[in-house]
Scaffold this active site. Structure first.
Site, PDB file in Angstrom:
ATOM      1  N   ASP A  40       6.668  -1.652 -13.116  1.00  0.00           N
ATOM      2  CA  ASP A  40       7.907  -1.610 -12.341  1.00  0.00           C
ATOM      3  C   ASP A  40       7.610  -1.571 -10.836  1.00  0.00           C
ATOM      4  OD1 ASP A  40      10.879  -0.986 -12.239  1.00  0.00           O
ATOM      5  OD2 ASP A  40      10.071   0.747 -11.170  1.00  0.00           O
ATOM      6  N   LEU A  75       3.557  -0.366  -3.823  1.00  0.00           N
ATOM      7  CA  LEU A  75       2.685   0.813  -3.937  1.00  0.00           C
ATOM      8  C   LEU A  75       2.202   1.322  -2.582  1.00  0.00           C
ATOM      9  CD1 LEU A  75       0.434   0.087  -7.056  1.00  0.00           C
ATOM     10  CD2 LEU A  75       2.728   1.057  -6.943  1.00  0.00           C
ATOM     11  N   GLU A  94       2.137   1.119   1.811  1.00  0.00           N
ATOM     12  CA  GLU A  94       2.818   0.731   3.041  1.00  0.00           C
ATOM     13  C   GLU A  94       1.744   0.619   4.126  1.00  0.00           C
ATOM     14  OE1 GLU A  94       3.755   3.771   1.414  1.00  0.00           O
ATOM     15  OE2 GLU A  94       5.046   2.508   0.189  1.00  0.00           O
ATOM     16  N   GLU A 116       6.481  -6.693 -12.166  1.00  0.00           N
ATOM     17  CA  GLU A 116       7.863  -6.881 -11.717  1.00  0.00           C
ATOM     18  C   GLU A 116       7.821  -6.971 -10.201  1.00  0.00           C
ATOM     19  OE1 GLU A 116      12.167  -5.174 -10.797  1.00  0.00           O
ATOM     20  OE2 GLU A 116      10.408  -3.925 -10.664  1.00  0.00           O
TER      21      GLU A 116
END
Ligand code: NOJ
Length: 567
Positions: free
Chosen positions: A213, A218, A220, A255
């Site tokens: 998902d 994950l 930044e 996804e």
């Protein structure tokens, strides 16, 4: 309702590429079948319906999250990764589901939201209470809410910032989705370790893979936009190495709601693979656009962009799922046109998308439903059917958020559509009772009784697709046509089979789709196939061979299609 006794096999055949041939079915446990009359679907209820799914020809189930959760985002707000929500059953029920599915040669993949947890997760509670403790850096904290202003807000209808203030820790935490879903901090090695443990836990229980998902989000960084950062790809490469080494044959499905090249990046490369599969988000809205605009150029462009994937990688194609029909990956002009056609009532819209089911979107028009499914089942990649779409279930736009298309499965015309024996008021969501889609008209039992129902039609297409492995494994070459409304492509094997096949197989299938709302004649440029005989794969009728100049003229009825085997 009884279905032919399941053929029980000793277990799954070892087939590391099973996912490229499989037909998947997304099933919301909560809304599928309630075995104990509490108004909520559960695992024993799903087990009781495996015969139906086997009859339909389904090879693999995708289960959206079934973990303990406060349930403020359909279970995507996980509060414990090592359990089953009490209302769905127990870990033993889950083991039983895996065993019974595998006996039917059906695989199970589960959803794994790894980008964020619920704010009720013990890790977050510990991080709030003890900033210097072992979970202190499990989430992304900051003294202000100024960092990364360019990172877009995904849930734009409910959130105004990607930061929320925590009263206890007196700091802000970062969240890409709802503010009750803090993002995990992947810069922490302890988070990597914890996540690998979760993945192993479920693989040890026998799951055949994961839908990963929200996987682009994950990491930044100050330089990027927080989507598909280089470290996110590195994390996936590591995870893939572990899965392939210790659990061969299990799959990771990305996804990633992004532009074609960015989604394809989640496959990695042949040498350094990442996910085995990725959902084809770019193609989906363009199918709906083609249906109303009667033009296929956007579809052709996107298909041409998404065909080049590493060997062994496979797309997951879908028409609808449990979320809104996302319009994030189309330009503003297309988006506005689609809102006009498909979401003329404000209640049909949410965030940057449309919260309706397939059949209502297509105004329950049988020709469009068949055309859309025929395309779904002939595109490269594994098709995903959303529960209930095989019977053309309706939605309920008066419910909140995406619950509009998460209502109970309609099995029979009886109380609660046969979903549950509970007092109707107790159901977790009401069954659909709209004028057109009322469960007393639209249900599995009545469609089983009609040989020309959508259910029988979809099942037939599933079996025809499965009889032609080239539709799962082959490449795609777009065929130029003389009409802007006609899409044509050839699905073709990469080369001759290594050994002579035991039965005659088809190496190439010509697929032609008329998106026009009128019949037409179209000429296809099939130079490479000049002189080849064509045979309809459904009925076996011979069609005129491709002429020597490669220019084949076909007539097509309104919104109809052909799948023609090229002999
Ligand atoms: C993607 C899921 O499909 C969606 O339902 C969920 O709301 C978001 N991730 C956030 O968890």
């Amino acid at each position: 309702m009884t279905f032919t006794a399941p053929i029980t096999l000793p277990g799954l055949a070892l087939d590391v590429q099973w996912y490229r041939r499989a037909v998947f079915y997304e099933v919301l446990v909560r809304s599928f079948a309630d075995s104990n009359g509490d108004g909520i679907g559960d695992l024993p209820g799903l087990i009781g319906k495996l015969d139906y799914l086997q009859w339909l020809g389904i090879d693999a189930l995708w289960l959206p999250p079934i973990f303990p959760s406060p349930g403020r985002d359909g279970g995507y707000d996980v509060s414990d990764y090592a359990g089953i929500a009490a209302e769905y059953g127990t870990l033993d029920d889950f083991r039983d589901l895996v065993r019974q599915a595998h006996q039917r040669n059906m695989r199970i993949i589960i959803d794994l939201p790894l980008n964020h947890t619920s704010d009720q997760h013990a890790w977050f509670q510990a991080a709030r209470a003890e900033p210097d403790g072992p979970f202190g850096d499990f989430y992304v904290w900051s003294d202000d809410d100024e960092r990364w202003p360019d990172i877009r807000i995904i849930f734009s209808d409910t959130e105004t910032s990607n930061w929320a203030f925590d009263e206890k820790r007196r700091q802000y935490y970062f969240h890409r989705f709802f503010s009750h879903q803090p993002d995990l901090n992947y810069n922490s090695p302890a988070v990597h370790h914890a996540v690998h443990e979760v993945v192993r836990f479920w693989l040890d229980l026998g799951v055949d893979g994961f839908r990963l998902d929200a996987i682009p989000y994950l990491y930044e960084s100050d330089e990027g936009n927080g989507e598909g950062e280089p470290q996110t790809h590195e994390f996936l490469r590591q995870l893939r190495r572990m899965v392939d080494r210790d659990y061969p044959g299990r799959v990771m499905l990305a996804e990633a709601n992004q532009w074609p090249r960015e989604v394809a990046a989640f496959f990695g490369s042949e040498e350094e693979p990442e996910c085995h599969m990725a959902f084809d988000f770019p193609v989906m809205p363009r199918i709906f656009y083609a249906l109303r605009s009667q033009r296929v150029d956007d579809l052709v462009d996107v298909l041409s962009e998404t065909t080049d994937v590493p060997p062994g990688a496979g797309w997951g194609v879908f028409l609808r799922n449990h979320d809104e029909l996302s319009l994030e990956m189309v330009n503003e002009e297309v988006r506005q046109a689609m809102y006009g056609w498909y979401a003329y009532d404000d209640r049909m819209r949410i965030n940057v998308g449309i919260r309706r089911r397939l059949a209502p979107l297509l105004d329950n028009a049988r020709a469009e439903l068949e055309l859309a499914h025929a395309l779904l089942f002939s595109l490269p990649g594994a098709p995903f059917v959303y529960y209930g779409d095989e019977i053309g279930m309706g939605d309920n736009i008066w419910l909140d958020d995406r619950d509009s298309s998460r209502t109970p499965m309609q099995w029979t015309p009886d109380r609660n559509a046969g979903f549950s024996t509970a007092d109707p008021g107790k159901l977790h969501l009401p069954v659909v009772q709209s004028l057109v889609f009322d469960y007393r008209n639209v249900n599995v039992e009545s469609q089983l009784a009609q040989s020309r129902s959508l259910l029988h039609w979809v099942r037939n297409v599933v079996y025809v697709r499965k009889a032609h492995p080239v539709l799962g494994l082959g490449g795609l070459a777009v065929v130029p046509t003389s009409s802007p409304s006609v899409l044509a492509f050839v699905r073709q094997s990469a080369g001759p089979p290594a050994a002579a096949p035991a039965v005659e197989t088809t190496d190439a299938i010509l697929c032609v789709f008329n998106f026009a709302q009128n019949p037409l004649a179209v000429t296809l440029s099939l130079g490479e196939w000049a002189g080849r005989p064509l045979v309809d794969v459904f009925g076996g009728a011979a069609f005129p061979a491709v002429p020597d100049d490669g220019r084949l003229t076909l007539t097509l009825g309104t919104q109809t299609f052909y799948w023609l085997a090229v002999r």
